[in-house]
Write an enzyme that holds these catalytic residues in place. Sequence first.
Site, PDB file in Angstrom:
ATOM      1  CG  HIS A 157      -0.536   0.385   2.342  1.00 55.90           C
ATOM      2  ND1 HIS A 157      -0.209  -0.317   3.521  1.00 55.90           N
ATOM      3  CD2 HIS A 157      -0.126   1.749   3.004  1.00 55.90           C
ATOM      4  CE1 HIS A 157       0.344   0.181   4.661  1.00 55.90           C
ATOM      5  NE2 HIS A 157       0.146   1.438   4.203  1.00 55.90           N
ATOM      6  CG  ASP A 203       0.019  -3.905   2.829  1.00 54.57           C
ATOM      7  OD1 ASP A 203       0.367  -3.444   1.631  1.00 54.57           O
ATOM      8  OD2 ASP A 203      -0.523  -3.096   3.622  1.00 54.57           O
ATOM      9  CB  SER A 241       2.751   1.785   6.471  1.00 50.94           C
ATOM     10  OG  SER A 241       1.265   1.912   6.955  1.00 50.94           O
ATOM     11  N   GLY A 242       5.071  -0.607   6.307  1.00 48.42           N
ATOM     12  CA  GLY A 242       5.972  -0.956   5.273  1.00 48.42           C
ATOM     13  C   GLY A 242       7.081  -1.313   6.066  1.00 48.42           C
TER      14      GLY A 242
HETATM   15  C1  4AZ Z   1      -0.593   4.197   8.680  1.00 49.42           C
HETATM   16  O1  4AZ Z   1      -1.475   4.619   8.212  1.00 49.42           O
HETATM   17  C2  4AZ Z   1      -0.908   2.991   9.683  1.00 49.42           C
HETATM   18  N1  4AZ Z   1      -2.117   1.089  14.359  1.00 49.42           N
HETATM   19  C3  4AZ Z   1      -0.176   2.153  10.313  1.00 49.42           C
HETATM   20  C4  4AZ Z   1      -0.112   1.272  11.299  1.00 49.42           C
HETATM   21  C5  4AZ Z   1      -1.338   1.432  12.042  1.00 49.42           C
HETATM   22  C6  4AZ Z   1      -2.479   2.397  11.639  1.00 49.42           C
HETATM   23  C7  4AZ Z   1      -2.109   3.228  10.541  1.00 49.42           C
HETATM   24  C8  4AZ Z   1      -1.366   0.556  13.256  1.00 49.42           C
HETATM   25  O2  4AZ Z   1       0.328   3.904   8.075  1.00 49.42           O
END
Ligand code: 4AZ
Length: 437
Positions: free
Chosen positions: A246, A291, A387-388
């Site tokens: 993503h 993902d 993320s990632g």
């Molecule tokens: C994000 O938006 C995201 N609490 C990553 C992890 C989590 C929530 C949002 C987990 O990158």
Amino acid sequence: MAPALCPGRNVSPQPQSSEQLAGRTEANTKIKLTRCGKIILSIIMMVIATVTLGLIVYFVAFRNTPFYYHISFKTCNIDYDNKFEKPYSQEYMDLNYKIVSLINETFHESKLRRQYVNSHIVQASQAKGKVVVHAVLKFKSCFKNNAAKFWDRIETILYQKLQSKTGTLCVDPSSFKMSDMEMPAAENLLNTCCGQRTITRSGNKIAGGKDAEEGEWPWQASLQQGKVHHCGATLISNSWLVTAAHCFLRSKDPKEWNVGFGLLLSDQKTKRSVKNIIIHENYHYPAHEHDIAVVHLSSPVLYTSSIRRVCLPEATYRFPHNSEAVVTGWGTLKSDGESPNILQKGLVKIIDNKTCNNQEVYGGVITPGMLCAGYLEGKVDACQGDSGGPLVSMDSKGTWFLAGIVSWGDECALPNKPGVYTRVTHYRDWIYSKTGL
Ligand code: 4AZ
């Protein structure tokens, strides 16, 4: 006494009577002596201070100068097998253990025990069917101005050892060779092992996390669109990273992406452009399944004590429920909060999919390719911008494995809403099919 050094000799005396003079001369001499003593004392103190300062500068500048050597020798009782070409085969690891133990023992028993740092087998080649071992050795010393003497001492110690007791290992001493190595190439070889780190700090510290330290999470990378941090990523070899699919919703064009390494986002000295991005073919936004993506760097990074790769777990491995794991990243410190400049670490616990699928938690949307980690009471969690990035877990031998890839969650650190990660073991074969790792 050295009157020429005494103060007051140049001060003009007031005229006085002969008795006064007789009585005063003795007193004056005492005063002069005391003053003179003070001056001498201050000079001695200055000399001591200068010598101490000089020694401190010398030791700070030269004591810890690293020296690297490449050595090789032929064994006479280990038959070559092409399993030695694979650095993670059991045969290669056993050989590495044998040789490194021998070198460690040699130097720990020698006069260079304080200068010897470590060694690592870098290659096993063959000569007449027997294994030829190639190793890198690291020393730290103040012999900067006498490198030749230092070399001679190391060579003599090693040669004597190889000629005498080598345990079960038979070595042909006449095949022994030694040469200098430059630091970047040597450090690259000394830091190739996966999941190791130089610093071993524990503790929790993302949302509810703490500042990380230099070299603590050496596989962490920042995936940047242009120069702006967008996602985390994890180094799995010197030219491949794993991240979340993503992260590339805005752009899949490798030319738009860069990867940075280093603790501070504002000061990442090692950067690479991206040659290729491979996104899981079954990832279809807005679904969270599959993902995962791998990123091929334009050129490999050199490993250092601060840039290393994490180990990938085997597909069959299960990270135990309730075991500890650490999530790291430059994501926001709370939902819609501020982003840190310094990498953050958060200690979390693995939550089994059954618990995570409870009605009050995620109510059945957690699939076998996902893994939950955090706390049902909230507290510590990944957040936007993490993320990632990696969720890692340490095994009993101190080696770190990649358990998850930060994927999604309901906001950050909310009760009953732990972080949801891509389960790396579930995609182990997919990673191999795309990268060969
Ligand atoms: C994000 O938006 C995201 N609490 C990553 C992890 C989590 C929530 C949002 C987990 O990158």
